[in-house]
Each structure stands twice: as structure tokens, then as C-alpha cells.
Design a protein around this motif. Sequence first.
Motif, PDB file in Angstrom:
ATOM      1  N   LEU A  89     -17.632  10.137 -16.492  1.00 30.30           N
ATOM      2  CA  LEU A  89     -17.667   9.776 -15.057  1.00 30.30           C
ATOM      3  C   LEU A  89     -17.514   8.267 -14.891  1.00 30.30           C
ATOM      4  CD1 LEU A  89     -20.463  12.168 -13.721  1.00 30.30           C
ATOM      5  CD2 LEU A  89     -17.996  12.296 -13.243  1.00 30.30           C
ATOM      6  N   THR A  90     -18.073   7.494 -15.839  1.00 29.50           N
ATOM      7  CA  THR A  90     -17.910   6.031 -15.758  1.00 29.50           C
ATOM      8  C   THR A  90     -16.425   5.677 -15.801  1.00 29.50           C
ATOM      9  OG1 THR A  90     -20.082   5.683 -16.782  1.00 29.50           O
ATOM     10  CG2 THR A  90     -18.514   3.829 -16.861  1.00 29.50           C
ATOM     11  N   GLY A  91     -15.694   6.322 -16.686  1.00 34.56           N
ATOM     12  CA  GLY A  91     -14.237   6.073 -16.764  1.00 34.56           C
ATOM     13  C   GLY A  91     -13.533   6.521 -15.500  1.00 34.56           C
ATOM     14  N   LEU A  92     -13.912   7.706 -15.014  1.00 35.26           N
ATOM     15  CA  LEU A  92     -13.233   8.260 -13.825  1.00 35.26           C
ATOM     16  C   LEU A  92     -13.511   7.429 -12.569  1.00 35.26           C
ATOM     17  CD1 LEU A  92     -13.839  12.076 -14.435  1.00 35.26           C
ATOM     18  CD2 LEU A  92     -11.588  10.975 -14.186  1.00 35.26           C
ATOM     19  N   LEU A  93     -14.646   6.743 -12.565  1.00 34.32           N
ATOM     20  CA  LEU A  93     -15.023   5.961 -11.366  1.00 34.32           C
ATOM     21  C   LEU A  93     -14.790   4.469 -11.541  1.00 34.32           C
ATOM     22  CD1 LEU A  93     -18.292   7.910 -10.403  1.00 34.32           C
ATOM     23  CD2 LEU A  93     -15.992   8.176  -9.434  1.00 34.32           C
ATOM     24  N   THR A  94     -14.181   4.097 -12.682  1.00 34.73           N
ATOM     25  CA  THR A  94     -13.888   2.675 -12.936  1.00 34.73           C
ATOM     26  C   THR A  94     -12.389   2.409 -13.037  1.00 34.73           C
ATOM     27  OG1 THR A  94     -15.950   2.551 -14.206  1.00 34.73           O
ATOM     28  CG2 THR A  94     -14.373   0.754 -14.519  1.00 34.73           C
ATOM     29  N   ASN A  95     -11.652   3.358 -13.608  1.00 33.36           N
ATOM     30  CA  ASN A  95     -10.258   3.061 -14.001  1.00 33.36           C
ATOM     31  C   ASN A  95      -9.190   3.482 -13.005  1.00 33.36           C
ATOM     32  OD1 ASN A  95     -11.528   2.279 -16.389  1.00 33.36           O
ATOM     33  ND2 ASN A  95     -11.276   4.305 -17.320  1.00 33.36           N
ATOM     34  N   TYR A  96      -9.612   4.004 -11.837  1.00 32.00           N
ATOM     35  CA  TYR A  96      -8.598   4.604 -10.949  1.00 32.00           C
ATOM     36  C   TYR A  96      -8.675   4.069  -9.514  1.00 32.00           C
ATOM     37  CZ  TYR A  96      -8.222   7.733 -14.917  1.00 32.00           C
ATOM     38  OH  TYR A  96      -8.057   8.224 -16.196  1.00 32.00           O
ATOM     39  N   GLY A  97      -9.219   2.844  -9.359  1.00 36.72           N
ATOM     40  CA  GLY A  97      -9.296   2.283  -8.000  1.00 36.72           C
ATOM     41  C   GLY A  97     -10.341   3.025  -7.174  1.00 36.72           C
ATOM     42  N   LYS A  98     -10.128   3.018  -5.857  1.00 36.17           N
ATOM     43  CA  LYS A  98     -11.151   3.582  -4.963  1.00 36.17           C
ATOM     44  C   LYS A  98     -11.138   5.100  -5.027  1.00 36.17           C
ATOM     45  CE  LYS A  98     -12.999   3.209  -0.333  1.00 36.17           C
ATOM     46  NZ  LYS A  98     -14.333   2.953  -0.960  1.00 36.17           N
TER      47      LYS A  98
END
Length: 449
Positions: free
Chosen positions: A209-218
Motif C-alpha cells: 500500500l505504501t508503494g501504491l499510495l506513493t508512486n502514482y500521484g494523487k
Amino acid sequence: MPSLKIMASVLMVVDMRKLFIIILMISQLTGLSAYSGIHTTHDARMAWWRKARFGMFIHWGLYAIPAGEWRGKIIPGVGEWIMAHAQIPVDQYEPLKKKFNPVNFNAERWVKLAKQAGVKYIVITTKHHDGFCLFDSKYTDYDIMSTPFKRDIMKELSDACHRNGIKIGWYYSIMDWHHPDYLPRHKWDKRPADNASYDRYIKYVKNQLTGLLTNYGKISILWFDGGWEHKASEHHAAEIIALARKLQSDIIINDRLGIPEDFGTPEQEIPATGIPGRDWETCMTMNDTWGYKKSDNNWKSSQDLIRKLIEIASKGGNYLLNVGPTALGEIPEPSVERLKAIGHWLKINGESIYGTKASPFPKLPWGRCTQKELYSGKTRLYFHVFRWPEDGKLVVPGLKNRVKSTYLLGDPKRKKLRITRKKESIVINVPPQPLDKAVTVVEVDIVGG
Ligand code: FHN
């Protein structure tokens, strides 16, 4: 570096509100949240979502390859559950990743279709129950980068959404039939479970989730699913939610981690009276499956889908309507057809859905109603007529307010409709034929609310 004195004078001149607007524009354009760390209130983060009313769900993954069939047999049930319903062991299901090559996938085309449909946000399965990740994950090779396709689908889709002004949300399944630490094992899964640690699995979830909520903008929505095999405390739900809100401060989170959070999620049904006092969204399929299933041609009609959208909005909810793309990355033609039909209706009647509130009437025999507050203490009522009155008289029971004006919403000539008052009802004289056989909307401005 300009001197502090100069900086101070510049700041005096630049109105801080203008600075706020500039930051807001940057965050909208780049999709980057300028506010990570500043937590918004529930109402503040829900404002756009309540106006949006209509989103698109996308269920996509390895299950689109078998598409509901296994070893020559049609497997009963929804397409995305084929691993469970056909009791496919992990070592026979996992090799599907070597065949996943959606060469016809085009994020821009999907998002343009969503816009044409009048959709305001998209929620896509980053990982469904089978555990396969449609994104580039540092924590497993059971992901899109280990397929012949080797492109981060979530990156391409989120970029396309940010470019086109469509909000993007992640669906993430807690239940995971692949990860060795996920428990409980299902009966067809004979892998040993003695060394499995659910806490270690939740650490994996937090890392992903950290990756999904960090690497893809808003990212605007986090749509959890598959949490029903554990209590919220076993998922460390509060920690996961705090992590999500730290990384994307105004993210909207559903109730399926076992904590109510921002909205309720009735599924394949519309609560009879909505869910008063609670934000809620009904998710539905267009046929009977979420993930693509080639034998499922039980499609709901466009009229039915439009009326469901209206029914949901008239009860104060949002509609998350699903598409299940094929293994080649194409949205099935029957889905495309229906999305375009809904978009055509919304192009003419969208103001009776977007930004509206639930009906003030308990029940109307011929249709539904939504409402919008206008300036100077007036209210606009939108009557969605499913059954057009043969005698040309649309009776609205219980409307006591003074009526200021009445039109057919889709009438380009804006011809006023005559009304008469009959005890505690009003009778609207409508033309012999409706403008739109699916649903014609009568717009009535009243004094007060
Ligand atoms: O088991 C899932 C199902 O596959 C699908 O994803 C739906 C969509 O909301 N949720 C679960 C069933 O409630």
C-alpha cells in the motif's frame, strides 16, 4: 537566493489565498497531493465524491485468461473467483502470469470511454483475491512485471486519469490466495501453513500500500475488499488506515477493512431507503460477473442501468458500475455500448444527478426525484419519469411549496409547462410523448425546500 527582506515584501504582496490556489492547481495538474500530512475532515474529503455520484469499477487480472472456463468446463460463479470455484492449486494457477499479455490495453482509450460515459472516478483492482498484482511491486514477483507485458498498468491508468481530470482509486483485496503468509488456507490449498504468519502478511500489505499510495500521484479512493475472514484488529486496520491517510491526506476509504471509515458499500442491491446519515455507494455488475467471463451474456439493458443510477442518486448514494476487461485488455463491446448510452443520457440530464441530494418524497408512483438547492432560498426538483402519464397529467403528491417554474430538462426550446394545484398535489401538464423513452426529467423550481 533573494534576501529575506525581499522575500518578506513579496509575501506581503502575494495574497496567501492566491498562494493556496496556486498550490491547489499544481496538485490537481500533477496529481500530487500538496497536503500530505494535513488531515482533511470527512466532509471536506467527501465533497467531490458526493457531487460525483457515478464511478466505474474495473475488475481485471489473470482470471480474464480462463474467462470462466477451466479444462474445457464452464465454472459456475463469478469470473474472478475461478481459482476458488475450480479449486485450482496455486502451482497450477500461478503459471497464468506467463500468458498475461494484454497487447490491446490502452489506458487513454479506457479513460476517454469513462469520460464519455459521464463517469467521474475509476476504481481498479490493483490486487484481487488471487493475489496477482497489476502493478510493479517490490515485494513480490507475482506481478505485472513478471508477465510478457512488463508494463505497470496502474501507472499508465493513473497517469491517464490525471491527464483527463478523472479521479483514480485503488481496489485492494486483503484476502490473498497466493501469499504463503495469508491465512486461513482454503480447502483446495494444500500448501503447509505451519510457518505462515498473518502479522508478516499484514506487513506485506502495508509495504504494498505504501508503494501504491506513493508512486502514482494523487490517489483519491482506497477500496478495500476481502476482509471478512479476520477481525479489523487482526488486520491492524487502524494502522493501515493511518498509513493511507499519512500518504494521501484526503483519500477516501471504504468500510471493508472492518471499520466504517468514509462510506458504506452495499453490493448488487440498492438499499430501500438509502443509508440515511451515511455516505454510501452501491457497486454493481452489468451482467452477473465482476471479472471477465466469456459465457456470461446476461447483460442489463442500458435503460435499466440508467434507472439504477437515478434510483441510487434519489436515495443519496453513488453508483460504482463495473466493467471486466478481457485478457487482451479490451472492455467488452456490450459494456462499451451501455457506457455510451448512459453517457448520452447524462449529457442531456446530468444536472439531475451530479451534485444533487436525495429525494424529499418518500415514494413517487411513476418515477424518482432528486433535488438541488438554488440561490435565494429556492430548490430545484428533478422528477425522473419512468412511466409517462398517458393522459398528459403528471401528478406530484404532497408538493405544497409555491412553484416558480416547470420545464422538461431536455427541451432545447425551454417551453414552460402549465401546472394546476389539486389539494395537496400539483398536476404538471406534460406533452403526450416523453423526450427520452428511458427516462424523461421534469425540472420544477419551488420556493423554499
Ligand atoms: O469477492 C469479491 C468479488 O469478487 C468482487 O470483487 C466484489 C465487488 O465488490 N467484492 C467481493 C464480494 O463481495
